[in-house]
Structures are given as C-alpha cells and as structure tokens.
Design a protein around this motif. Structure first.
Motif, PDB file in Angstrom:
ATOM      1  N   CYS A 146      41.250  80.886  19.122  1.00  0.00           N
ATOM      2  CA  CYS A 146      41.395  80.241  18.179  1.00  0.00           C
ATOM      3  C   CYS A 146      40.629  81.013  16.830  1.00  0.00           C
ATOM      4  O   CYS A 146      39.925  81.899  17.031  1.00  0.00           O
ATOM      5  N   SER A 148      46.131  76.367  23.582  1.00  0.00           N
ATOM      6  CA  SER A 148      44.753  76.209  23.691  1.00  0.00           C
ATOM      7  C   SER A 148      43.850  77.286  23.636  1.00  0.00           C
ATOM      8  O   SER A 148      44.464  78.249  24.108  1.00  0.00           O
ATOM      9  N   TYR A 193      45.937  72.973  20.053  1.00  0.00           N
ATOM     10  CA  TYR A 193      47.138  72.732  19.009  1.00  0.00           C
ATOM     11  C   TYR A 193      47.645  71.442  18.767  1.00  0.00           C
ATOM     12  O   TYR A 193      48.227  71.130  19.803  1.00  0.00           O
ATOM     13  N   LEU A 194      47.398  70.903  17.732  1.00  0.00           N
ATOM     14  CA  LEU A 194      48.079  69.572  17.396  1.00  0.00           C
ATOM     15  C   LEU A 194      48.481  69.609  15.917  1.00  0.00           C
ATOM     16  O   LEU A 194      47.636  70.436  14.970  1.00  0.00           O
ATOM     17  N   ASN A 238      39.526  73.792  21.902  1.00  0.00           N
ATOM     18  CA  ASN A 238      40.507  73.594  20.805  1.00  0.00           C
ATOM     19  C   ASN A 238      41.985  73.633  21.511  1.00  0.00           C
ATOM     20  O   ASN A 238      42.354  74.559  22.088  1.00  0.00           O
ATOM     21  N   GLY A 240      49.374  69.199  12.298  1.00  0.00           N
ATOM     22  CA  GLY A 240      48.276  68.919  11.011  1.00  0.00           C
ATOM     23  C   GLY A 240      47.146  69.207  11.070  1.00  0.00           C
ATOM     24  O   GLY A 240      46.397  68.765  10.309  1.00  0.00           O
ATOM     25  N   GLN A 241      46.521  69.826  12.206  1.00  0.00           N
ATOM     26  CA  GLN A 241      45.071  70.561  12.172  1.00  0.00           C
ATOM     27  C   GLN A 241      45.208  71.622  11.697  1.00  0.00           C
ATOM     28  O   GLN A 241      46.206  72.302  11.494  1.00  0.00           O
ATOM     29  N   LEU A 242      43.962  71.849  11.208  1.00  0.00           N
ATOM     30  CA  LEU A 242      43.658  73.269  10.267  1.00  0.00           C
ATOM     31  C   LEU A 242      42.989  74.244  11.433  1.00  0.00           C
ATOM     32  O   LEU A 242      41.873  74.725  11.045  1.00  0.00           O
ATOM     33  N   ILE A 243      43.758  74.358  12.515  1.00  0.00           N
ATOM     34  CA  ILE A 243      43.205  75.303  13.733  1.00  0.00           C
ATOM     35  C   ILE A 243      44.249  76.067  13.751  1.00  0.00           C
ATOM     36  O   ILE A 243      45.526  75.896  13.973  1.00  0.00           O
TER      37      ILE A 243
END
Length: 74
Positions: free
Chosen positions: A65, A15, A25-26, A23, A28-31
C-alpha cells in the motif's frame, strides 16, 4: 436509447502484504496499491526488505500500500 444491463465484475481482493499492515482495497478509500516490478531486481529487493516478513514468497499478485511506499522513500 437503450444502454443495456449494468455489468458488475468480480475483482480479486487486494490487500497489503507488508508486516503490520492490514489495509485492503475498498471502493472510495484513499489507499493505493502497487504491484512489484519483478523485472527490476534492485527495486524488488528493496521492496521485499521493507516487508520485514520471514520466508515470504513474492508473486505477481503481491501488492504493497501507499503507506509502506511512503515509509520507504522518507
């Protein structure tokens, strides 16, 4: 052809440590998350100043992030 069992590895949660950013981390996310370069003191100081956190203790697992990074380099 036998591929064997699928292996799932537990990953430490990631995070953003910046003030006001929640934010995490998951898949498929664009982070994107960046770890601190503890060997580069000048860059590390700039990143820590951008956190705007009081009495923050930086560690090797601390991440910021891409939203914080983009605000740093505007």
């Amino acid at each position: 052809m036998h591929l064997g069992k699928r292996r799932y590895y537990r990953v430490m949660p990631v995070s953003c440590v910046a003030n006001g950013y929640t934010n995490r981390y998951l898949v498929g996310q664009l982070i994107y998350f960046f770890r601190y370069l503890l060997t580069n003191e000048l860059l590390t100081k700039k990143w820590v100043d951008a956190l705007k956190r009081i009495k923050f203790k930086l560690s090797q697992s601390s991440c910021i992030c891409n939203f914080v990074m983009s605000s740093l380099y505007r």
